[in-house]
Design a protein around this motif. Structure first.
Motif, PDB file in Angstrom:
ATOM      1  N   HIS A  91       0.122  25.685   3.585  1.00  0.00           N
ATOM      2  CA  HIS A  91       0.804  24.585   2.907  1.00  0.00           C
ATOM      3  C   HIS A  91       1.760  25.186   1.889  1.00  0.00           C
ATOM      4  O   HIS A  91       1.342  25.866   0.947  1.00  0.00           O
ATOM      5  N   THR A  92       3.058  24.977   2.099  1.00  0.00           N
ATOM      6  CA  THR A  92       4.093  25.578   1.246  1.00  0.00           C
ATOM      7  C   THR A  92       5.033  24.486   0.732  1.00  0.00           C
ATOM      8  O   THR A  92       6.199  24.408   1.122  1.00  0.00           O
ATOM      9  N   PRO A  93       4.551  23.614  -0.129  1.00  0.00           N
ATOM     10  CA  PRO A  93       5.379  22.506  -0.616  1.00  0.00           C
ATOM     11  C   PRO A  93       6.518  22.976  -1.504  1.00  0.00           C
ATOM     12  O   PRO A  93       6.541  24.105  -1.984  1.00  0.00           O
ATOM     13  N   GLY A  94       7.435  22.057  -1.733  1.00  0.00           N
ATOM     14  CA  GLY A  94       8.583  22.313  -2.602  1.00  0.00           C
ATOM     15  C   GLY A  94       9.846  21.735  -2.008  1.00  0.00           C
ATOM     16  O   GLY A  94      10.543  20.947  -2.639  1.00  0.00           O
ATOM     17  N   HIS A  95      10.149  22.139  -0.769  1.00  0.00           N
ATOM     18  CA  HIS A  95      11.282  21.519  -0.076  1.00  0.00           C
ATOM     19  C   HIS A  95      10.949  20.065   0.211  1.00  0.00           C
ATOM     20  O   HIS A  95      11.794  19.176   0.033  1.00  0.00           O
ATOM     21  N   THR A  96       9.733  19.828   0.663  1.00  0.00           N
ATOM     22  CA  THR A  96       9.130  18.502   0.724  1.00  0.00           C
ATOM     23  C   THR A  96       7.669  18.660   0.297  1.00  0.00           C
ATOM     24  O   THR A  96       7.134  19.769   0.304  1.00  0.00           O
ATOM     25  N   PRO A  97       7.001  17.558  -0.029  1.00  0.00           N
ATOM     26  CA  PRO A  97       5.603  17.682  -0.465  1.00  0.00           C
ATOM     27  C   PRO A  97       4.679  18.244   0.612  1.00  0.00           C
ATOM     28  O   PRO A  97       3.694  18.922   0.301  1.00  0.00           O
ATOM     29  N   GLY A  98       4.976  17.959   1.873  1.00  0.00           N
ATOM     30  CA  GLY A  98       4.110  18.386   2.951  1.00  0.00           C
ATOM     31  C   GLY A  98       4.639  19.532   3.776  1.00  0.00           C
ATOM     32  O   GLY A  98       4.195  19.740   4.912  1.00  0.00           O
ATOM     33  N   SER A  99       5.565  20.287   3.246  1.00  0.00           N
ATOM     34  CA  SER A  99       6.097  21.425   4.000  1.00  0.00           C
ATOM     35  C   SER A  99       4.984  22.436   4.293  1.00  0.00           C
ATOM     36  O   SER A  99       4.155  22.727   3.436  1.00  0.00           O
ATOM     37  N   ILE A 100       5.004  22.956   5.511  1.00  0.00           N
ATOM     38  CA  ILE A 100       4.069  24.009   5.898  1.00  0.00           C
ATOM     39  C   ILE A 100       4.833  25.177   6.499  1.00  0.00           C
ATOM     40  O   ILE A 100       5.981  25.046   6.940  1.00  0.00           O
ATOM     41  N   GLU A 144      -3.453  32.836  17.637  1.00  0.00           N
ATOM     42  CA  GLU A 144      -3.757  31.924  16.546  1.00  0.00           C
ATOM     43  C   GLU A 144      -2.606  31.836  15.553  1.00  0.00           C
ATOM     44  O   GLU A 144      -2.033  32.852  15.163  1.00  0.00           O
ATOM     45  N   LEU A 145      -2.278  30.604  15.169  1.00  0.00           N
ATOM     46  CA  LEU A 145      -1.307  30.344  14.110  1.00  0.00           C
ATOM     47  C   LEU A 145      -2.041  29.662  12.971  1.00  0.00           C
ATOM     48  O   LEU A 145      -2.759  28.681  13.179  1.00  0.00           O
ATOM     49  N   MET A 190      -4.667  26.098   5.805  1.00  0.00           N
ATOM     50  CA  MET A 190      -5.575  27.048   6.451  1.00  0.00           C
ATOM     51  C   MET A 190      -6.094  26.560   7.808  1.00  0.00           C
ATOM     52  O   MET A 190      -6.915  27.247   8.431  1.00  0.00           O
ATOM     53  N   ARG A 191      -5.611  25.422   8.264  1.00  0.00           N
ATOM     54  CA  ARG A 191      -5.958  24.988   9.623  1.00  0.00           C
ATOM     55  C   ARG A 191      -5.434  26.026  10.616  1.00  0.00           C
ATOM     56  O   ARG A 191      -4.389  26.642  10.402  1.00  0.00           O
ATOM     57  N   ARG A 192      -6.126  26.211  11.702  1.00  0.00           N
ATOM     58  CA  ARG A 192      -5.710  27.156  12.725  1.00  0.00           C
ATOM     59  C   ARG A 192      -5.412  26.428  14.022  1.00  0.00           C
ATOM     60  O   ARG A 192      -6.181  25.557  14.442  1.00  0.00           O
ATOM     61  N   ILE A 193      -4.312  26.807  14.640  1.00  0.00           N
ATOM     62  CA  ILE A 193      -3.901  26.267  15.934  1.00  0.00           C
ATOM     63  C   ILE A 193      -3.794  27.441  16.891  1.00  0.00           C
ATOM     64  O   ILE A 193      -3.217  28.478  16.544  1.00  0.00           O
ATOM     65  N   THR A 194      -4.345  27.287  18.082  1.00  0.00           N
ATOM     66  CA  THR A 194      -4.312  28.369  19.053  1.00  0.00           C
ATOM     67  C   THR A 194      -3.491  27.966  20.272  1.00  0.00           C
ATOM     68  O   THR A 194      -3.644  26.848  20.789  1.00  0.00           O
ATOM     69  N   VAL A 195      -2.620  28.853  20.720  1.00  0.00           N
ATOM     70  CA  VAL A 195      -1.853  28.643  21.944  1.00  0.00           C
ATOM     71  C   VAL A 195      -1.790  29.973  22.681  1.00  0.00           C
ATOM     72  O   VAL A 195      -1.543  31.022  22.078  1.00  0.00           O
TER      73      VAL A 195
END
Length: 208
Positions: A123-132, A118-119, A109-114
């Protein structure tokens, strides 16, 4: 001018578990005429830097830390001053193939703005533990890395991956997005949530 999305396709090698495979990767550039961020700096820092041009690179965001998605991140960041962002749960994978480098860590749920856009980090793990995945509602787009492709979820047959986990991520975090959301993937063709959602039970049944 609002933010737009540009694509660069780079080629190189994915290596894990003692094997190596030739792969083509999608590199996504999000921003406007003044500033951009890069999603998955793969293989060829010079090609990515050329596509960025004279715009300010604010961030290099890694959807996960398999080497084919991060192997251009350090040279790109070092030459531009951009920060490299990664989910903390993939730090161990980063260290297997990359030099020590100061990373910025992303949480759910972190937000990045460019370029005023806003993006949102999912967090969508499964392919790797830290996949986003990165969801940009204003652009009607989600960047899924290797979590969801045209035709199903990403591979889970290698170390540190898990099929039930990726299915939960796809079902609960991605297929709940608006149906007309464009899915921009780490490899291959783009798709939409509407095109993929009807096939969830098929993927589960065949252990995709």
């Amino acid at each position: 001018m609002g933010a737009r999305i540009e694509q660069v396709v780079t080629s190189g090698t994915f290596s894990l578990d003692g094997g190596s495979w030739d792969v083509d990767n999608n590199v996504w550039i999000v921003g406007d005429d003044d500033e951009v961020l890069v999603v998955d700096a793969a293989h060829d820092a010079d090609a990515i830097r050329s596509a960025v041009g004279d715009r300010r690179l604010t961030a290099v965001v890694c959807t996960h830390a398999h080497n084919d998605h991060i192997n251009a991140a350090v040279p790109l960041a070092e030459s531009t001053g951009a920060s490299v962002f990664l989910h903390l749960d993939d730090r161990f994978l980063w260290s297997q193939s990359q030099p020590e480098f100061p990373l910025a860590y992303l949480g759910d749920m972190r937000r990045i703005t460019v370029a005023g856009t806003e993006l949102q980090v999912l967090h969508t793990p499964g392919h790797t533990p830290g996949s986003i995945s990165l969801y940009a509602p204003e652009l009607g787009t989600v960047f899924t890395g290797d979590t969801l492709f045209a035709g199903g979820p990403g591979a889970t047959g290698r170390s540190f991956s898990d099929f039930p986990t990726i299915i939960r991520s796809v079902r609960d975090r991605l297929l709940t997005l608006p149906p007309d959301t464009t899915v921009l993937t780490g490899h291959g063709d783009s798709t939409t949530i509407a095109a993929e959602a009807p096939h969830l039970e098929e993927w589960i049944a065949r252990g995709h």
